[in-house]
Design a protein around this motif. Structure first.
Motif, PDB file in Angstrom:
ATOM      1  N   SER A 261      -5.629  10.389 -10.156  1.00 24.21           N
ATOM      2  CA  SER A 261      -4.531  11.295 -10.286  1.00 24.21           C
ATOM      3  C   SER A 261      -3.445  10.817  -8.941  1.00 24.21           C
ATOM      4  CB  SER A 261      -4.573  12.737  -9.864  1.00 24.21           C
ATOM      5  OG  SER A 261      -5.322  13.136  -9.006  1.00 24.21           O
ATOM      6  N   GLU A 262      -4.140  10.043  -8.062  1.00 25.32           N
ATOM      7  CA  GLU A 262      -3.428   9.518  -6.949  1.00 25.32           C
ATOM      8  C   GLU A 262      -2.343   8.199  -7.496  1.00 25.32           C
ATOM      9  OE1 GLU A 262      -6.326   9.561  -7.655  1.00 25.32           O
ATOM     10  OE2 GLU A 262      -7.187  11.071  -5.719  1.00 25.32           O
ATOM     11  N   ARG A 263      -2.734   7.860  -8.885  1.00 25.04           N
ATOM     12  CA  ARG A 263      -2.450   6.609  -9.276  1.00 25.04           C
ATOM     13  C   ARG A 263      -2.375   5.068  -8.271  1.00 25.04           C
ATOM     14  NH1 ARG A 263       4.142   8.294 -10.807  1.00 25.04           N
ATOM     15  NH2 ARG A 263       3.266   9.714  -8.762  1.00 25.04           N
ATOM     16  N   TYR A 264      -3.511   5.223  -7.937  1.00 26.85           N
ATOM     17  CA  TYR A 264      -4.250   4.561  -7.196  1.00 26.85           C
ATOM     18  C   TYR A 264      -4.350   2.779  -7.738  1.00 26.85           C
ATOM     19  CZ  TYR A 264      -6.269   2.277  -2.833  1.00 26.85           C
ATOM     20  OH  TYR A 264      -6.645   0.776  -1.893  1.00 26.85           O
ATOM     21  N   THR A 265      -3.839   1.521  -7.186  1.00 21.64           N
ATOM     22  CA  THR A 265      -3.897   0.329  -7.808  1.00 21.64           C
ATOM     23  C   THR A 265      -4.649  -0.590  -7.359  1.00 21.64           C
ATOM     24  OG1 THR A 265      -2.294   0.337  -6.453  1.00 21.64           O
ATOM     25  CG2 THR A 265      -1.574   0.592  -8.885  1.00 21.64           C
ATOM     26  N   GLY A 266      -5.434   0.108  -6.771  1.00 26.26           N
ATOM     27  CA  GLY A 266      -6.366  -1.180  -6.493  1.00 26.26           C
ATOM     28  C   GLY A 266      -5.985  -2.299  -4.727  1.00 26.26           C
ATOM     29  N   GLY A 267      -6.898  -3.486  -4.993  1.00 26.26           N
ATOM     30  CA  GLY A 267      -6.153  -4.360  -4.022  1.00 26.26           C
ATOM     31  C   GLY A 267      -6.968  -4.170  -1.902  1.00 26.26           C
ATOM     32  N   PHE A 268      -8.174  -4.512  -2.275  1.00 32.07           N
ATOM     33  CA  PHE A 268      -9.714  -4.228  -1.306  1.00 32.07           C
ATOM     34  C   PHE A 268      -9.297  -6.021  -1.118  1.00 32.07           C
ATOM     35  CE2 PHE A 268     -14.114  -5.490  -1.004  1.00 32.07           C
ATOM     36  CZ  PHE A 268     -14.310  -4.143   0.612  1.00 32.07           C
ATOM     37  N   PHE A 275     -10.756   0.753  -5.448  1.00 31.59           N
ATOM     38  CA  PHE A 275     -10.787   2.644  -5.979  1.00 31.59           C
ATOM     39  C   PHE A 275     -11.539   2.637  -6.480  1.00 31.59           C
ATOM     40  CE2 PHE A 275      -8.535  -0.954  -9.529  1.00 31.59           C
ATOM     41  CZ  PHE A 275      -7.417  -0.784  -9.530  1.00 31.59           C
ATOM     42  N   GLU A 276     -12.545   2.724  -5.773  1.00 35.80           N
ATOM     43  CA  GLU A 276     -13.630   3.850  -5.546  1.00 35.80           C
ATOM     44  C   GLU A 276     -13.433   5.414  -4.338  1.00 35.80           C
ATOM     45  OE1 GLU A 276     -17.341   2.678  -4.296  1.00 35.80           O
ATOM     46  OE2 GLU A 276     -17.534   1.325  -3.236  1.00 35.80           O
ATOM     47  N   VAL A 277     -12.330   4.926  -3.772  1.00 39.78           N
ATOM     48  CA  VAL A 277     -11.847   5.457  -2.777  1.00 39.78           C
ATOM     49  C   VAL A 277     -10.501   5.656  -2.601  1.00 39.78           C
ATOM     50  CG1 VAL A 277     -11.702   5.635   0.472  1.00 39.78           C
ATOM     51  CG2 VAL A 277     -13.557   3.967  -1.232  1.00 39.78           C
ATOM     52  N   GLY A 278      -9.470   4.796  -3.277  1.00 43.15           N
ATOM     53  CA  GLY A 278      -8.368   5.327  -3.601  1.00 43.15           C
ATOM     54  C   GLY A 278      -8.116   6.128  -4.773  1.00 43.15           C
ATOM     55  N   ALA A 279      -8.958   6.010  -5.741  1.00 42.45           N
ATOM     56  CA  ALA A 279      -8.233   6.146  -7.192  1.00 42.45           C
ATOM     57  C   ALA A 279      -9.452   7.935  -7.116  1.00 42.45           C
ATOM     58  CB  ALA A 279      -9.292   6.180  -8.050  1.00 42.45           C
TER      59      ALA A 279
END
Ligand code: K7E
Ligand code: CUA
Length: 651
Positions: A261-268, A275-279
């Motif tokens: 629901s964060e609509r996280y888009t990655g970029g490690f 993603f695993e953290v941001g999302a």
């Protein structure tokens, strides 16, 4: 050893009634010796007895399991856990000749129209067709997560008949699930992309990327998904995960959980969180509550737009017309499962050690009452406390839930490597919404499946735990280990759930499976008539028929009409010229059960499996000059090795 001996003595006394003293004594001594030599405990012996099938005895249940990255479906008998069949769906399967005849090649290539030939799939969730919420044994659907496709298998012959490619998604996870009368097959996308299939910068994720759920209309008479009568619903770009259809009181509704629901888009790679953290930062994601009946009415009323030639209900329409609602769900959840009575929707927490049971009635009341909360796309959010019936503290890493006939729910605990049994709203006699017991499994269970477990009337009896890891379980076969499917006896109430059997599955990762009573299946033993085309499920007008075998040339095309019978092909000698197009029709004219012939044509990559009555057509350009032997690749008789012929390609 005393207990073991007493069980065996008990058994022997039963046997005594039918066989007499001497034999009973032999059994006791021998069985006790075996048990002692092998160090078997009392429960080992019980487990062995419960799963042992004497030769010729048939299993009570049949489990259809996804074959994971093999792109197949596995058919397994219960309680013996014997592998009965592997069904080719998204991957060629030479044993079945799947993908070598013209019709099957066409089906298999579905979705390969953008220039890349797809030869595999990632099957996750099989769904048996239902009538009034009960498995009816007619069809099986399975999704391909990798390419957003759904396969249709006809259970009259256990063969794949259709693969539909989703035109507005490039991957899926929330499928396949069926509505209680199999009117609709549900396929939810997973990772959001622009549904038009065009490019959009990831910086415009919130505006240009979409989530998606597709409702495929199933035509039972034709045994096919009706592409033109199907539609999709646009969703916000959260990552929709697993779905389930409502039943009985909640029939007509569909539930989809979501992550990100964060609509996280990655970029490690740029120093951002992976993603695993941001999302998984938010405490809540959204359970999607969809009024499918209303959605399909709107589509019928012309309210859908066309995207890539497919009907898509726009998000604004769903929001405005009361088709889509959200309820908060903790926290990066996974499975969503509707209870057999249709009254509760159970969501497993994954990162929250709970399962949350939402009340369908409370959801309806909350919708009627209205809410001022909205997500950024205008979708109404129902208040958590308004719609939740109960939360069960279940353990670590809850993923998926199943049900039985005793009022229990069962939830897989990935991190705990256990299956929890808990009480639903009270019919089990235990205190409602509490964990009753846990049984360890080895290790890291994903899905679990109970006998008839997704129906309105589950059987109980057995539950299979589909484990991801099998460390320590089997003989070392190298770094790629088999999966471990464990059979549990859940027939007794309370704290007793016994692991009966470990089945190594050396064929990719089965995610989900469904278990049907064996007597609900009624497949053919031989095809109904000679010259049967399994794709059309009818006699093929172009089939080779007995007495009409021949070879005909028509310009550069050579047609062969061939029959196969123990133990010869007719004709046996085929002469063509290099560059000819060869169209080869072959029919197995046997009528006896299990009299299968193969047709293997080396150098041209052909292998057919011809079941009694079956007709197949394949074609190729004879671009290689030389002498080729074709032969029957199924050991069909004592003179099977003589069942062969020559294909001569002259310059
Ligand atoms: Cu949980 Cu794809 Cu159903 Cu695997 S999914 S476990
Ligand atoms: Cu026919 Cu072997």
């Amino acid at each position: 050893m005393k207990v073991v001996r007493s069980i065996i003595l008990g058994l022997a006394s039963i046997l005594l009634l039918s066989t007499g003293l001497a034999q009973a004594q032999i059994l006791t001594d021998e069985a006790a010796a075996v048990a002692s030599e092998r160090g078997l405990s009392e429960s080992d012996i019980l487990a062995a007895l419960k799963t042992y099938m004497p030769s010729g005895e048939l299993d009570d249940y049949v489990m259809f399991s996804s074959g994971g990255q093999s792109g197949q479906v596995l058919v397994i008998g219960l309680p013996s856990m014997r592998l009965l069949k592997v069904i080719g769906v998204f991957s060629p399967e030479s044993w079945q000749g799947w993908g070598y005849g013209t019709d099957a090649q066409e089906i298999l290539a579905s979705g390969s129209d953008n220039g890349v030939e797809l030869t595999w799939g990632d099957t996750h969730h099989p769904a048996l067709s239902e009538t009034a919420g009960d498995y009816d044994g007619q069809y099986l659907f399975i999704n391909d997560k990798a390419n957003a496709r759904v396969g249709v298998i006809d259970l009259r012959d256990f063969e794949t008949k259709q693969i539909v490619k989703n035109p507005v998604a490039n991957n899926d996870h929330g499928g396949a699930y069926v509505t209680p009368d199999t009117e609709w097959v549900i396929e939810g996308a997973q990772y959001s992309v622009p549904t038009s299939g065009t490019y959009a910068s990831i910086d415009e994720y919130n505006e240009e990327y979409q989530g998606m759920v597709t409702f495929w209309k199933f035509n039972r008479e034709q045994g096919r998904i009706d592409y033109d009568a199907s539609f999709a619903m646009e969703l916000p770009p959260y990552w929709q995960d697993i779905a389930d259809a409502g039943k009985l009181v909640s029939d007509g509704w569909v539930f989809l959980n979501s992550i990100n629901s964060e609509r996280y888009t990655g970029g490690f790679e740029e120093g951002k969180s992976p993603f695993e953290v941001g999302a998984s930062q938010n405490e809540f994601d959204y359970l999607h509550i969809i009024n499918l009946d209303k959605a399909s009415e709107l589509v019928a009323a012309g309210r859908a737009e066309t995207v890539n030639g497919f009907k898509v209900l726009p998000l604004e329409t769903s929001a405005a017309e009361g088709v889509l609602f959200f309820a908060p769900e903790p926290k990066s959840p996974h499975g969503v499962d509707v209870t057999p009575d249709g009254k509760f929707i159970v969501v497993a927490g994954k990162l929250s050690p709970t399962v949350t049971a939402y009340s369908f009635q409370k959801i309806q009341d909350a919708i009627a009452k209205g809410t001022s909360e909205q997500d950024p796309y205008g979708i109404p959010i129902l208040a958590f406390e308004d719609v939740v019936e109960a939360q069960v503290e279940i353990g670590l890493g809850p993923l998926h839930t199943q049900f039985d006939n005793q009022g229990y729910g069962y939830t897989s605990l990935f991190l705990e490597s256990a299956v929890a049994r808990w009480s639903l709203d009270g019919s089990s006699g235990e205190e409602p919404w509490t964990v009753v017991t846990k049984t360890p499994v080895n290790y890291n269970v994903g899905h679990i499946t109970a006998a008839e477990g997704d129906t309105v009337s589950p059987d109980g009896n057995y539950l299979v735990s589909l484990n991801k890891w099998s460390v320590d379980r089997f003989v070392n076969v190298g770094p790629l280990l088999p999966q471990d499917l464990q059979l549990l006896d859940i027939s007794k109430s309370g704290e007793q759930m016994q692991v009966l059997y470990d089945m190594p599955m050396g064929l990719a990762e089965p995610h989900y499976a469904q278990i049907i009573k064996a007597d609900k299946l009624n497949p053919w033993q031989v095809y109904p008539e000679t010259g049967w085309n399994p794709t059309t499920q009818a006699v093929d007008p172009i089939a080779a028929m007995p007495g009409e075998e021949r070879i005909e040339r028509d310009g550069d095309t050579v047609h062969i009409w061939m029959t196969a019978v123990r133990s010869r092909f007719n004709p046996e000698r085929i002469e063509v010229k290099k560059g000819d197009r060869v169209v080869w029709h072959v029919t197995n004219i046997e009528r006896a059960v299990d009299n299968v012939h193969g047709l293997a044509l080396p150098d041209y990559n052909i292998n057919l499996s011809l079941e009694p009555g079956e007709a197949q057509t394949f074609e190729f350009i004879a671009d290689k000059e030389g002498v080729f032997t074709y032969y029957c690749s199924e050991f069909c008789s004592a003179l099977h090795l003589e069942m062969a012929g020559y294909l001569m390609v002259s310059p």
